[in-house]
Design an enzyme around this catalytic site. Structure first.
Site, PDB file in Angstrom:
ATOM      1  CB  CYS A 149     -47.240  17.433  48.228  1.00 60.72           C
ATOM      2  SG  CYS A 149     -47.036  16.769  47.065  1.00 60.72           S
TER       3      CYS A 149
ATOM      4  CB  CYS B 194     -44.134  15.146  47.796  1.00 62.68           C
ATOM      5  SG  CYS B 194     -45.114  16.369  46.618  1.00 62.68           S
ATOM      6  CG  ASP B 195     -44.453  14.472  51.867  1.00 61.12           C
ATOM      7  OD1 ASP B 195     -43.165  14.328  51.153  1.00 61.12           O
ATOM      8  OD2 ASP B 195     -44.810  15.527  52.242  1.00 61.12           O
TER       9      ASP B 195
END
Ligand SMILES: Cc1cc2nc3c(=O)[nH]c(=O)nc-3n(C[C@H](O)[C@H](O)[C@H](O)COP(=O)(O)OP(=O)(O)OC[C@H]3O[C@@H](n4cnc5c(N)ncnc54)[C@H](O)[C@@H]3O)c2cc1C
Length: 322
Positions: free
Chosen positions: A152, A155-156
């Site tokens: 992801c 997200c990261d």
């Protein structure tokens, strides 16, 4: 550009909707666009229902930085779209439980749904549990998951500011997430097993022509290397032989696996574990419908997931009426 990802705290399930008997006309399993759309329609039809959603409210769409192809919004943050869907479902009277469906069986003409903390009986079930990322199964992938290996970018990405990253994959998800990474990383490698991307041509061109991007065509990632701190590189099998590439992050978009295990005894699955559908949302079991990425319908997008979710609740309403 800044992105915010996550569920609006106001939309966290209260868990107060469970009836005493845990007996429903309809259980909707899932919490992504397909389930949220099914929930909106079920609530508006007045169907006695519960939505059982597990750890990923909003589903894959909520983990997507930008959605540019959902009608009505030229660009919207994925979690903003799914939060709006959930708000609309709650306003319509939809009831949610945060639990994971572990198994389903049929008993005395009813479907029995067992979760990690409760049991439900229901006349009808909509399977809308979507899909989870597939893995490559190569050395180092599991070891460095969360320490440089990610599924992801939305997200990261902040962890990779001014660092190097590699994206593996060639579909829409890979290309979109790679484009998102170009906003933060210093260098990005794109590894694809073919000589052409499968993604939307507009996005593919934008990525391949990006100044930070180096492409590795007809190449396979065969190992993730690292040390105590995390990922330090990858080994690629390329047409020119094996290549060691230094990188801090590896983002994998090599397909998805439908989340169908809890339903395997209830409906027919295909060889990829997707629910086999007929008439778009029907399944091999007349009491069970399926919607979204969990099906074998093929075109895995938010717009198709919400359409199938709506159709599934409409089909249940029709059966209950008759
Ligand atoms: C990186 C990325 C970018 C994307 N970009 C786009 C885009 O730009 N436009 C677009 O249209 N689509 C995009 N997609 C695809 C889109 O996100 C999916 O098609 C869509 O989310 C499918 O919705 P769904 O409800 O079927 O499944 P999912 O979104 O997968 O949701 C499934 C839900 O079910 C829950 N669940 C799973 N198992 C259980 C269980 N046992 N019990 C209870 N709940 C369970 C999960 O927690 C999750 O909430 C993208 C996908 C990815 C990964």
């Amino acid at each position: 550009m800044s992105f915010k990802v996550g569920i609006d705290p106001g939309l966290v399930n209260s868990g107060t909707g469970k009836s005493d008997t845990n007996s429903y006309e309809l259980v909707i399993a899932g919490g992504g666009p397909a389930a949220l759309s099914a929930a909106i329609y079920a609530a508006r039809y007045g169907i006695r229902h519960v939505v059982i959603e597990s750890w990923k409210p909003g589903g894959q769409a909520a983990l997507t930085a930008e959605i540019e192809n959902y009608p009505g919004f030229s660009s919207i943050v994925g979690s903003d779209l799914t939060n709006a869907m959930k708000k609309q479902a709650l306003e319509a009277g939809a009831v949610f439980q945060t639990e994971t469906v572990e198994n389903t069986t049929e008993e005395n003409g009813k479907i029995l749904v067992r979760t990690d903390s409760a049991k439900y009986t229901t006349d009808y079930l909509i399977i809308a549990t979507g899909a989870a990322p597939a893995t490559l199964g190569v050395s180092g992938e599991e070891k460095y998951y969360g320490r440089g290996v990610s599924f992801c970018a939305t997200c990261d990405a902040p962890f990779f500011r001014d660092k190097k990253a590699i994206v593996v994959g060639g579909g829409d998800s890979a290309v979109k997430e790679a484009l998102h990474l170009t906003h933060v990383v210093s260098e990005l490698g794109l590894v694809h097993r073919r000589d052409k991307l499968r993604a939307e041509p507009y996005l593919a061109k934008k990525l391949v022509e990006h100044e930070k991007v180096t492409t590795y065509w007809n190449s396979h990632l065969i190992e993730v290397t690292g040390d105590d701190q995390g990922v330090t590189g990858v080994i690629l099998d390329t047409p020119d032989g094996k290549k060691q590439i230094d990188t801090d992050g590896v983002f994998l978009y090599v397909g998805t696996i439908p989340a169908t295990e809890p339903f395997a005894s209830l409906v027919e699955l295909d060889k990829n574990k997707a629910v086999v559908t007929s008439g778009i949302v029907g399944t091999s079991n007349p009491r069970v419908f399926a919607a979204g990425d969990v099906t074998n319908n093929g075109f895995r997008q938010v717009v198709t997931a919400v359409s199938e979710g709506a159709r599934a609740s409409a089909a249940v309403f029709e059966l209950l009426e008759n």
